[in-house]
Enzyme design. Structure first.
Site, PDB file in Angstrom:
ATOM      1  CG  ASP A  39     -16.547  48.462   3.532  1.00 21.41           C
ATOM      2  OD1 ASP A  39     -16.231  49.159   4.932  1.00 21.41           O
ATOM      3  OD2 ASP A  39     -15.966  47.132   3.155  1.00 21.41           O
ATOM      4  CG  ASP A  65     -16.119  47.070  -5.667  1.00 18.30           C
ATOM      5  OD1 ASP A  65     -14.295  47.706  -5.836  1.00 18.30           O
ATOM      6  OD2 ASP A  65     -15.827  45.961  -6.942  1.00 18.30           O
ATOM      7  CE1 TYR A 158      -2.574  50.245   1.222  1.00 17.84           C
ATOM      8  CE2 TYR A 158      -0.645  51.186   2.293  1.00 17.84           C
ATOM      9  CZ  TYR A 158      -2.092  51.090   2.939  1.00 17.84           C
ATOM     10  OH  TYR A 158      -2.661  51.397   3.357  1.00 17.84           O
ATOM     11  CE  LYS A 162      -4.108  53.998   1.577  1.00 17.02           C
ATOM     12  NZ  LYS A 162      -4.628  54.045   1.506  1.00 17.02           N
ATOM     13  CB  THR A 196      -2.352  45.502   9.974  1.00 15.86           C
ATOM     14  OG1 THR A 196      -3.398  45.941  11.318  1.00 15.86           O
ATOM     15  CG2 THR A 196      -1.422  47.436   9.570  1.00 15.86           C
TER      16      THR A 196
HETATM   17  N1  NAD Z   1      -4.061  50.035   8.930  1.00 13.82           N
HETATM   18  C1  NAD Z   1      -2.955  50.833   8.858  1.00 13.82           C
HETATM   19  O1  NAD Z   1      -2.165  50.334   9.650  1.00 13.82           O
HETATM   20  C2  NAD Z   1      -3.139  51.953   7.883  1.00 13.82           C
HETATM   21  C3  NAD Z   1      -1.931  52.484   8.049  1.00 13.82           C
HETATM   22  C4  NAD Z   1      -2.247  53.733   7.011  1.00 13.82           C
HETATM   23  C5  NAD Z   1      -3.411  54.270   5.979  1.00 13.82           C
HETATM   24  N2  NAD Z   1      -4.141  52.903   6.296  1.00 13.82           N
HETATM   25  C6  NAD Z   1      -5.802  52.576   5.581  1.00 13.82           C
HETATM   26  O2  NAD Z   1      -6.566  53.542   6.388  1.00 13.82           O
HETATM   27  C7  NAD Z   1      -7.746  53.113   5.336  1.00 13.82           C
HETATM   28  C8  NAD Z   1      -8.809  51.726   6.157  1.00 13.82           C
HETATM   29  O3  NAD Z   1      -8.275  50.570   6.959  1.00 13.82           O
HETATM   30  P1  NAD Z   1      -8.170  50.100   7.988  1.00 13.82           P
HETATM   31  O4  NAD Z   1      -6.932  49.958   8.242  1.00 13.82           O
HETATM   32  O5  NAD Z   1      -9.080  50.325   9.089  1.00 13.82           O
HETATM   33  O6  NAD Z   1      -8.585  48.265   7.578  1.00 13.82           O
HETATM   34  P2  NAD Z   1      -9.489  47.785   7.547  1.00 13.82           P
HETATM   35  O7  NAD Z   1      -9.651  46.467   6.905  1.00 13.82           O
HETATM   36  O8  NAD Z   1      -9.943  47.639   8.561  1.00 13.82           O
HETATM   37  O9  NAD Z   1     -10.943  48.627   6.595  1.00 13.82           O
HETATM   38  C9  NAD Z   1     -10.454  48.921   5.135  1.00 13.82           C
HETATM   39  C10 NAD Z   1     -12.142  49.078   3.955  1.00 13.82           C
HETATM   40  O10 NAD Z   1     -12.321  49.116   3.337  1.00 13.82           O
HETATM   41  C11 NAD Z   1     -13.445  48.186   2.317  1.00 13.82           C
HETATM   42  N3  NAD Z   1     -13.250  47.881   1.403  1.00 13.82           N
HETATM   43  C12 NAD Z   1     -12.270  46.747   1.502  1.00 13.82           C
HETATM   44  N4  NAD Z   1     -11.988  47.423  -0.820  1.00 13.82           N
HETATM   45  C13 NAD Z   1     -12.681  47.719  -1.422  1.00 13.82           C
HETATM   46  C14 NAD Z   1     -13.598  48.064  -1.828  1.00 13.82           C
HETATM   47  N5  NAD Z   1     -13.428  48.017  -3.265  1.00 13.82           N
HETATM   48  N6  NAD Z   1     -14.981  49.336  -2.482  1.00 13.82           N
HETATM   49  C15 NAD Z   1     -15.330  49.416  -1.260  1.00 13.82           C
HETATM   50  N7  NAD Z   1     -14.969  48.773   0.116  1.00 13.82           N
HETATM   51  C16 NAD Z   1     -13.756  47.739   0.220  1.00 13.82           C
HETATM   52  C17 NAD Z   1     -13.353  46.701   3.458  1.00 13.82           C
HETATM   53  O11 NAD Z   1     -13.731  45.921   3.123  1.00 13.82           O
HETATM   54  C18 NAD Z   1     -13.030  47.313   4.859  1.00 13.82           C
HETATM   55  O12 NAD Z   1     -13.822  47.639   6.093  1.00 13.82           O
HETATM   56  C19 NAD Z   1      -7.261  52.336   4.187  1.00 13.82           C
HETATM   57  O13 NAD Z   1      -7.062  53.466   2.930  1.00 13.82           O
HETATM   58  C20 NAD Z   1      -5.729  52.065   4.448  1.00 13.82           C
HETATM   59  O14 NAD Z   1      -5.390  52.391   3.513  1.00 13.82           O
HETATM   60  C21 NAD Z   1      -4.339  52.268   7.731  1.00 13.82           C
END
Ligand code: NAD
Length: 250
Positions: A39, A65, A158, A162, A196
């Site tokens: 992360d 990153d 976004y 996706k 979110t």
């Molecule tokens: N939460 C939702 O409703 C939802 C819905 C559909 C898809 N997603 C996808 O699920 C995945 C996880 O998201 P989440 O909801 O758990 O959010 P989250 O913010 O809790 O987790 C995302 C993680 O990605 C890390 N991150 C961001 N940019 C980064 C980078 N450049 N390099 C390395 N790490 C990085 C963040 O530090 C974070 O820990 C994402 O791909 C998101 O797009 C989420």
């Protein structure tokens, strides 16, 4: 623990976040032998690593990153050396900002969002394929979104990123099927997380109303990742597995 991932070696990006940490917990419970947690956020990464310490899997926790392709390659090379290979790569890191309509977006807004979500996933697929080809293959799982299957206003970069992940998954699956490398993605509906919480005020209520089964939780999604990571899905590749409480049905 049922041991569905017994003996496997996995790497998960975004492992400090809501979904990534749930996947990591489940993979540990399913008997994964080695787990690399990755992360950009060191604090949340450290707390997940601490929680999973002494749960049976050999652990690496590394800051990365994912927009930096060379750093991604170098990290995966180190992980492969430490673990003697990697069987499962979960490209899960992502972020939803900015929230604005297209006429209010700067080129930099667009580039930054595409860079994390689409280019970061490309880097992960490339590093995963390089690590798995010629070593018996493996399973690469990308986190896409229902936003990549349906149009999400206020989230054009976004949503486009996706959708790009869904198609990139299909191309990669075809390119590496003969190498034993399977590439699939999961398309989650909405569930509460930092992502979110970063939506504009009121947006989550609108999104929730569009989910016939209500909002999900990260725990509702982990089964899809476990299935695609395990040998149960050995003949499944290029698939976009939708887990969304019916969001995309109407
Ligand atoms: N939460 C939702 O409703 C939802 C819905 C559909 C898809 N997603 C996808 O699920 C995945 C996880 O998201 P989440 O909801 O758990 O959010 P989250 O913010 O809790 O987790 C995302 C993680 O990605 C890390 N991150 C961001 N940019 C980064 C980078 N450049 N390099 C390395 N790490 C990085 C963040 O530090 C974070 O820990 C994402 O791909 C998101 O797009 C989420």
């Amino acid at each position: 623990m049922t041991g569905r991932l017994k003996g496997k070696k996995a790497l998960i990006t975004g492992a400090g976040g809501a979904l990534g940490s749930s996947i990591a917990r489940t993979f540990a419970d399913e008997g994964v032998e080695c787990l690399a947690l990755v992360d950009i956020a060191e604090d949340s990464l450290a707390s997940v690593a601490q929680e999973l310490d002494n749960r049976g899997a050999e652990l690496i926790a590394a800051r990365l990153d994912i927009t930096d392709g060379d750093a991604f390659d170098s990290l995966v090379t180190d992980v492969v050396e430490r673990f003697s290979g990697v069987d499962i790569m979960v490209n899960n890191a992502g972020g939803i900002s900015p929230n604005a309509r297209i006429h209010n977006l700067s080129t930099q807004d667009w580039v930054d969002c595409l860079s994390v979500n689409l280019t970061g996933t490309f880097h992960g697929i490339r590093a995963g394929v390089r690590a798995m080809r010629g070593r018996g293959g493996g399973s690469i799982i990308n986190t896409a979104s229902v936003a990549g299957l349906t149009a999400w206003p206020y989230c054009a970069p976004y949503s486009a990123a996706k959708a790009g992940i869904v198609h990139l998954t299909r191309v990669a699956a075809l390119e590496y099927v003969k190498d034993g490398v399977r590439v699939n993605c999961v398309c989650p509906g909405a569930f509460p997380s930092t992502l979110t919480r970063n939506l504009v005020d009121g947006a989550l209520n609108v999104i929730e109303a569009r989910h016939p089964g209500g909002l999900g939780t990260a725990a509702d999604l982990v089964g899809a990742f476990t299935y695609l990571a395990s040998d149960e899905s050995r003949w499944t590749t290029g698939h976009a597995l939708v887990v969304d409480g019916g969001y995309s049905l109407p």
